[in-house]
Design an enzyme around this catalytic site. Structure first.
Site, PDB file in Angstrom:
ATOM      1  N   HIS A 264      -6.190   7.589 -16.444  1.00 39.14           N
ATOM      2  CA  HIS A 264      -7.060   6.548 -16.848  1.00 39.14           C
ATOM      3  C   HIS A 264      -6.822   5.702 -18.166  1.00 39.14           C
ATOM      4  O   HIS A 264      -7.282   4.535 -18.128  1.00 39.14           O
ATOM      5  CB  HIS A 264      -8.602   7.353 -17.085  1.00 39.14           C
ATOM      6  CG  HIS A 264      -9.240   7.519 -15.781  1.00 39.14           C
ATOM      7  ND1 HIS A 264      -9.985   6.751 -15.030  1.00 39.14           N
ATOM      8  CD2 HIS A 264      -9.080   8.749 -15.030  1.00 39.14           C
ATOM      9  CE1 HIS A 264     -10.529   7.356 -14.093  1.00 39.14           C
ATOM     10  NE2 HIS A 264      -9.988   8.316 -14.100  1.00 39.14           N
TER      11      HIS A 264
ATOM     12  N   GLY B 161      -2.205  -3.754  13.936  1.00 36.98           N
ATOM     13  CA  GLY B 161      -1.277  -3.614  13.131  1.00 36.98           C
ATOM     14  C   GLY B 161      -0.448  -2.439  13.586  1.00 36.98           C
ATOM     15  O   GLY B 161      -0.678  -1.669  14.636  1.00 36.98           O
TER      16      GLY B 161
ATOM     17  N   ASN C 285      -2.716   0.426  -3.994  1.00 31.90           N
ATOM     18  CA  ASN C 285      -2.624  -1.084  -3.274  1.00 31.90           C
ATOM     19  C   ASN C 285      -2.952  -2.068  -4.028  1.00 31.90           C
ATOM     20  O   ASN C 285      -3.761  -2.060  -4.928  1.00 31.90           O
ATOM     21  CB  ASN C 285      -3.091  -0.813  -1.784  1.00 31.90           C
ATOM     22  CG  ASN C 285      -4.556  -1.011  -1.959  1.00 31.90           C
ATOM     23  OD1 ASN C 285      -5.177  -2.197  -1.848  1.00 31.90           O
ATOM     24  ND2 ASN C 285      -5.329  -0.136  -1.996  1.00 31.90           N
TER      25      ASN C 285
ATOM     26  N   ARG D  76      -3.434  -6.394  -2.838  1.00 31.71           N
ATOM     27  CA  ARG D  76      -3.326  -7.103  -1.506  1.00 31.71           C
ATOM     28  C   ARG D  76      -4.145  -8.752  -1.756  1.00 31.71           C
ATOM     29  O   ARG D  76      -4.909  -8.597  -2.746  1.00 31.71           O
ATOM     30  CB  ARG D  76      -4.112  -6.635  -0.472  1.00 31.71           C
ATOM     31  CG  ARG D  76      -5.740  -6.168  -0.767  1.00 31.71           C
ATOM     32  CD  ARG D  76      -6.152  -5.444   0.344  1.00 31.71           C
ATOM     33  NE  ARG D  76      -7.783  -4.917  -0.222  1.00 31.71           N
ATOM     34  CZ  ARG D  76      -8.165  -4.121  -0.865  1.00 31.71           C
ATOM     35  NH1 ARG D  76      -7.134  -3.230  -1.947  1.00 31.71           N
ATOM     36  NH2 ARG D  76      -9.237  -3.666  -1.391  1.00 31.71           N
TER      37      ARG D  76
ATOM     38  N   HIS E 299      -2.600   7.386  -4.782  1.00 32.97           N
ATOM     39  CA  HIS E 299      -2.680   6.289  -3.861  1.00 32.97           C
ATOM     40  C   HIS E 299      -2.566   4.889  -4.471  1.00 32.97           C
ATOM     41  O   HIS E 299      -3.277   4.997  -5.754  1.00 32.97           O
ATOM     42  CB  HIS E 299      -3.869   6.334  -2.943  1.00 32.97           C
ATOM     43  CG  HIS E 299      -4.424   5.219  -2.407  1.00 32.97           C
ATOM     44  ND1 HIS E 299      -5.246   4.312  -2.862  1.00 32.97           N
ATOM     45  CD2 HIS E 299      -3.846   4.335  -1.344  1.00 32.97           C
ATOM     46  CE1 HIS E 299      -5.679   3.212  -2.185  1.00 32.97           C
ATOM     47  NE2 HIS E 299      -4.789   3.274  -1.332  1.00 32.97           N
TER      48      HIS E 299
ATOM     49  N   SER F 252       0.663  -1.202  -0.090  1.00 35.83           N
ATOM     50  CA  SER F 252      -0.063  -0.118   0.071  1.00 35.83           C
ATOM     51  C   SER F 252       0.799   1.184   0.065  1.00 35.83           C
ATOM     52  O   SER F 252       1.736   1.108   0.674  1.00 35.83           O
ATOM     53  CB  SER F 252      -0.903  -0.033   1.302  1.00 35.83           C
ATOM     54  OG  SER F 252      -1.627   1.034   1.258  1.00 35.83           O
TER      55      SER F 252
END
Length: 308
Positions: free
Chosen positions: A144, A258, A107, A109, A105, A91
């Site tokens: 985009h 965490g 991430n 996972r 930003h 992330s």
């Protein structure tokens, strides 16, 4: 399912992104800190602070395990309550210094819910999104276009679906405002099977630098004023509000005990709030709010729709 291959990819992705951003910044390197989680697992936090280009950036890898699923993970899957879990991901959030350069930003996972005697239930999620402080159409179109290119090998319906999901997710209902110009967002993805889903994770993860670096290079040398800096700090407040109130990843990290410093590394170093602030009519700041930060078809994919 090969969790070790996913972990190896994620750690290499962290290295790749940090190296790419250090090359752009040119002044400061990421500081690295490894950490262990008492309940199981740990991670590697990398933070670049007070760089020439990046005021604050964090790129984190984590691989945590636990005996019980947190509430944020069972909200949409109540049947998995009580299972142990394993979660791993990368992330990142980048806050540039120049107000003309957008925050970004990303991430990717993977999550596994495990129970003795049964096959693990797994899924993957992730994406990337862009939060500009001044509206540059060519930046949004490039962002985009790169997102669509990452999705195209997996089906023509993937980009439009994940773009809309991103627009819907990164929205502040208490402000009735989008956080930025979107990008991609997906979660709970497993219907393609492991190999295709893992390939898609890699396509999204590898697409981040392709999407972001050209935008940074275009904006980092534009002169800016103190008024523009104050607008940037004001708009960063929306970023903080979303991450602390609505973001699932923040909630998951806090609910699973965490590492707080790593979870909150996404917050900018400087931010301001002002009561009832409204930009003056006819200014670029007003245009950002009224026109630019509204979901639109940036690529003109719908018949008769253009990006202007």
């Amino acid at each position: 399912m090969d969790a070790e291959a996913v972990e190896a990819y994620l750690t290499s992705l962290q290295d790749q992104i940090c190296q790419g951003l250090e090359a752009i910044d040119g002044g400061t390197a990421f500081a690295t800190e490894s950490w262990d989680r008492p309940e199981g697992g740990g991670g590697i936090s990398r933070v670049l602070a007070e760089g020439d280009v990046i005021e604050k950036g964090g790129v984190n890898f984590s691989h945590v395990v636990g005996a019980g699923m947190p509430a944020s993970a069972t909200q949409h899957r109540p049947e998995l309550a009580g299972r142990s879990f394993r979660a791993m991901g990368v992330s990142l959030v980048i806050h540039p210094r120049n107000p003309h350069a957008p925050t970004s930003h990303a991430n990717v996972r993977m999550f596994m819910a495990e129970k003795p005697g049964e096959e693990p239930v797994w899924w993957m999620g992730g994406g990337f999104d862009l939060t500009p402080y001044y509206g540059y159409e060519e930046d949004a179109v490039h962002w985009h276009s790169t997102a669509k290119a990452a999705c195209d090998p997996f089906g023509e319906d993937v980009y439009p679906r994940l773009k809309k999901w991103c627009d819907d997710y990164f929205y502040l209902p208490h402000r009735q405002e989008p956080r930025g110009v979107g990008g991609l967002f997906y979660d709970d993805l497993n219907e393609w099977g492991f190999e295709k889903t893992f390939s898609f994770m890699r396509s999204v993860g590898d697409g981040f630098l392709k999407a972001y670096v050209p935008i940074l290079e275009r904006r980092i040398n534009i002169p800016w004023t103190e008024d523009q800096r104050q607008w940037q700090l004001y708009r960063r407040g929306r970023y903080v509000e979303f991450n602390l109130v609505h973001d699932r990843g923040t909630l998951f990290g806090l609910q699973t005990n965490g590492r707080t410093e790593a979870i909150l590394m996404s917050l900018p170093p400087l931010v301001r709030w002002e009561y009832g602030h409204t930009p003056d009519e006819g200014t670029p700041e007003a245009a950002l709010m009224a026109d630019f930060l509204r979901p639109r078809d940036w690529l003109g994919l719908d018949a008769g729709v253009t990006a202007t």
